[in-house]
Design a protein around this motif. Sequence first.
Motif, PDB file in Angstrom:
ATOM      1  N   GLY A  34      -2.202   4.139   6.317  1.00 54.03           N
ATOM      2  CA  GLY A  34      -3.613   4.034   6.667  1.00 54.03           C
ATOM      3  C   GLY A  34      -4.338   3.002   5.824  1.00 54.03           C
ATOM      4  O   GLY A  34      -5.238   2.306   6.307  1.00 54.03           O
ATOM      5  N   ASP A  35      -3.915   2.871   4.547  1.00 61.08           N
ATOM      6  CA  ASP A  35      -4.523   1.854   3.685  1.00 61.08           C
ATOM      7  C   ASP A  35      -4.178   0.454   4.184  1.00 61.08           C
ATOM      8  O   ASP A  35      -5.006  -0.463   4.164  1.00 61.08           O
ATOM      9  CB  ASP A  35      -4.043   2.032   2.248  1.00 61.08           C
ATOM     10  CG  ASP A  35      -4.540   3.320   1.622  1.00 61.08           C
ATOM     11  OD1 ASP A  35      -5.587   3.831   2.078  1.00 61.08           O
ATOM     12  OD2 ASP A  35      -3.878   3.817   0.690  1.00 61.08           O
TER      13      ASP A  35
ATOM     14  N   GLU B 185      -3.530  -0.331   7.297  1.00 57.04           N
ATOM     15  CA  GLU B 185      -4.292  -0.540   8.537  1.00 57.04           C
ATOM     16  C   GLU B 185      -5.732  -0.952   8.227  1.00 57.04           C
ATOM     17  O   GLU B 185      -6.297  -1.841   8.871  1.00 57.04           O
ATOM     18  CB  GLU B 185      -4.262   0.733   9.379  1.00 57.04           C
ATOM     19  CG  GLU B 185      -2.893   1.049   9.968  1.00 57.04           C
ATOM     20  CD  GLU B 185      -2.851   2.370  10.681  1.00 57.04           C
ATOM     21  OE1 GLU B 185      -3.763   3.205  10.429  1.00 57.04           O
ATOM     22  OE2 GLU B 185      -1.937   2.588  11.479  1.00 57.04           O
ATOM     23  N   ARG B 186      -6.324  -0.295   7.230  1.00 60.05           N
ATOM     24  CA  ARG B 186      -7.704  -0.654   6.864  1.00 60.05           C
ATOM     25  C   ARG B 186      -7.767  -2.084   6.319  1.00 60.05           C
ATOM     26  O   ARG B 186      -8.720  -2.813   6.564  1.00 60.05           O
ATOM     27  CB  ARG B 186      -8.249   0.342   5.836  1.00 60.05           C
ATOM     28  CG  ARG B 186      -8.741   1.651   6.452  1.00 60.05           C
ATOM     29  CD  ARG B 186      -9.480   2.504   5.447  1.00 60.05           C
ATOM     30  NE  ARG B 186      -8.562   3.083   4.463  1.00 60.05           N
ATOM     31  CZ  ARG B 186      -7.892   4.208   4.649  1.00 60.05           C
ATOM     32  NH1 ARG B 186      -8.031   4.892   5.787  1.00 60.05           N
ATOM     33  NH2 ARG B 186      -7.074   4.692   3.723  1.00 60.05           N
TER      34      ARG B 186
ATOM     35  N   TYR C  18       0.841  -1.203   0.000  1.00 60.55           N
ATOM     36  CA  TYR C  18       0.000   0.000   0.000  1.00 60.55           C
ATOM     37  C   TYR C  18       0.871   1.247   0.000  1.00 60.55           C
ATOM     38  O   TYR C  18       1.948   1.287   0.611  1.00 60.55           O
ATOM     39  CB  TYR C  18      -0.926  -0.005   1.218  1.00 60.55           C
ATOM     40  CG  TYR C  18      -1.749  -1.278   1.307  1.00 60.55           C
ATOM     41  CD1 TYR C  18      -2.949  -1.400   0.631  1.00 60.55           C
ATOM     42  CD2 TYR C  18      -1.284  -2.368   2.047  1.00 60.55           C
ATOM     43  CE1 TYR C  18      -3.686  -2.578   0.693  1.00 60.55           C
ATOM     44  CE2 TYR C  18      -2.013  -3.550   2.113  1.00 60.55           C
ATOM     45  CZ  TYR C  18      -3.204  -3.648   1.439  1.00 60.55           C
ATOM     46  OH  TYR C  18      -3.921  -4.797   1.489  1.00 60.55           O
TER      47      TYR C  18
ATOM     48  N   THR D  17      -7.772  -4.407   9.192  1.00 60.98           N
ATOM     49  CA  THR D  17      -9.071  -4.368   9.868  1.00 60.98           C
ATOM     50  C   THR D  17     -10.088  -5.249   9.146  1.00 60.98           C
ATOM     51  O   THR D  17     -10.855  -5.987   9.774  1.00 60.98           O
ATOM     52  CB  THR D  17      -9.595  -2.919   9.941  1.00 60.98           C
ATOM     53  OG1 THR D  17      -8.663  -2.124  10.674  1.00 60.98           O
ATOM     54  CG2 THR D  17     -10.953  -2.863  10.628  1.00 60.98           C
ATOM     55  N   LEU D  18     -10.083  -5.200   7.812  1.00 57.62           N
ATOM     56  CA  LEU D  18     -11.019  -6.028   7.033  1.00 57.62           C
ATOM     57  C   LEU D  18     -10.687  -7.513   7.172  1.00 57.62           C
ATOM     58  O   LEU D  18     -11.583  -8.357   7.287  1.00 57.62           O
ATOM     59  CB  LEU D  18     -10.965  -5.620   5.557  1.00 57.62           C
ATOM     60  CG  LEU D  18     -11.556  -4.241   5.215  1.00 57.62           C
ATOM     61  CD1 LEU D  18     -11.298  -3.899   3.753  1.00 57.62           C
ATOM     62  CD2 LEU D  18     -13.054  -4.218   5.503  1.00 57.62           C
TER      63      LEU D  18
END
Length: 441
Positions: free
Chosen positions: A42-43, A45-46, A38, A49-50
């Motif tokens: 932040g990408d 981390e997302r 990424y 999370t998914l």
Amino acid sequence: MAKGNHRRFGNIRQLPPGRFQASYLGPDGRRRMAPETYERKGDAERALTLIEARMISGEWTDPDRGKIKLQDYAETWISQRPGLRPRTLDLYRWLLKKHVTPYLGNAAVGKLSTAMIRQWRADLLGNGVSVSVAAKAYRLLRAVLMTAAEEDHILSHNPCRIRGAGDEHAQERPVLTVAQVFELADLVGRRPVGNVRKLKDNAYRLRFQRHGEMRTHPEVFTTRADAERALWKMGTDGRADRTHDRRFRALVLLATFASLRWGEVSALRRSDIDLGAGTVRIRVAFVERSTGGLVLGPPKSKAGRRTVGIPQAIVQALREHIATYVQDDPGALVFPGAKGGPLRRSGFNTRTRWVGVVKEMGVPGLHFHDLRHTGNMLAAESGVGLKDLMARMGHDNVRAAMIYQHAVRGADKAITDAIDRQLEKRDDDEDGSAGVLAPVG
């Protein structure tokens, strides 16, 4: 997130080029990398999370297992299916080799999508594969990928989501009249008297019997098949004498009026028929493999093991058949082949000249299985309930245990009697008018 790069779930690190890579521990304790890198942290981390959410919900799939090729996964799937009948096993392997592997065999199971499945089906139909065969191939692929999704968790969902792709619309099959059944039972044993001899110039000479005298046909034929067809036609139109071999007469009558499948009727033993009680017991069935081998096993379904009433109108035909053609041994085949072994469908078709006989009768394309269909239609006209019909026909239902309670009692007796009443009317239906078409149940 905890201080530094320590997270509650997964880790993120920055690669030398500056992009961010996410990793996490799977349910098996093995560390896995996210499928891509990424540009921003932040990408990453997302993405973690998914992935965590999918694990919690049970929708996570192992990306490493998803790399297995469809051909390898499907072959293993077929080999591990318990209880498949031999012909079903042969069909699955043929469909996989002929219609699935050439198109999708090298694709990774985890990469399959509905769009790919849709294109595969369109390619099959575009290459001339029939709708029926395409539907069979689709149902096989759907079952394979259902296991991949629900049991092995290679896929988050089954990509086979094409509405109607697995549907087959069976053609209407002919239903014979009672008079036609008896006509067919007589015709399958009639053969012209004659022979075909090969000449020195590779031509063929036909000799035939007429009014007890052997004669030579004036024409010389270029092939044996042409000569044999001419002989059969002469027997049909009365220009040649015919003999009457009655060994298949009872087979046709019993298969029809007791609603028996080919594999069931060809596997019957002398001990399975009780003419005093007027019953036939179905315990096993022959299955012919695509390799040509015969396998003796259970009937097609659990309900296939059954006892069926025999209409009194055909008991005498069975009695004569058993006395003439069946060995005096409880284990002797009721309908043996030419050399005493199991009767093969191909041998039956050849010896009876089935294709020509049904064409001569005005029902071209009639299959042997249509006799069972005719018997089922006659049974249905008796007016008994669905469960009783299914018991006689050997069909499964959700209350299969009830089927065996009806064997040769109550409702089945009513069915047998109803068929008998229809057989008694056959003298009033000697015109042999063509059978009607009805959907196969």
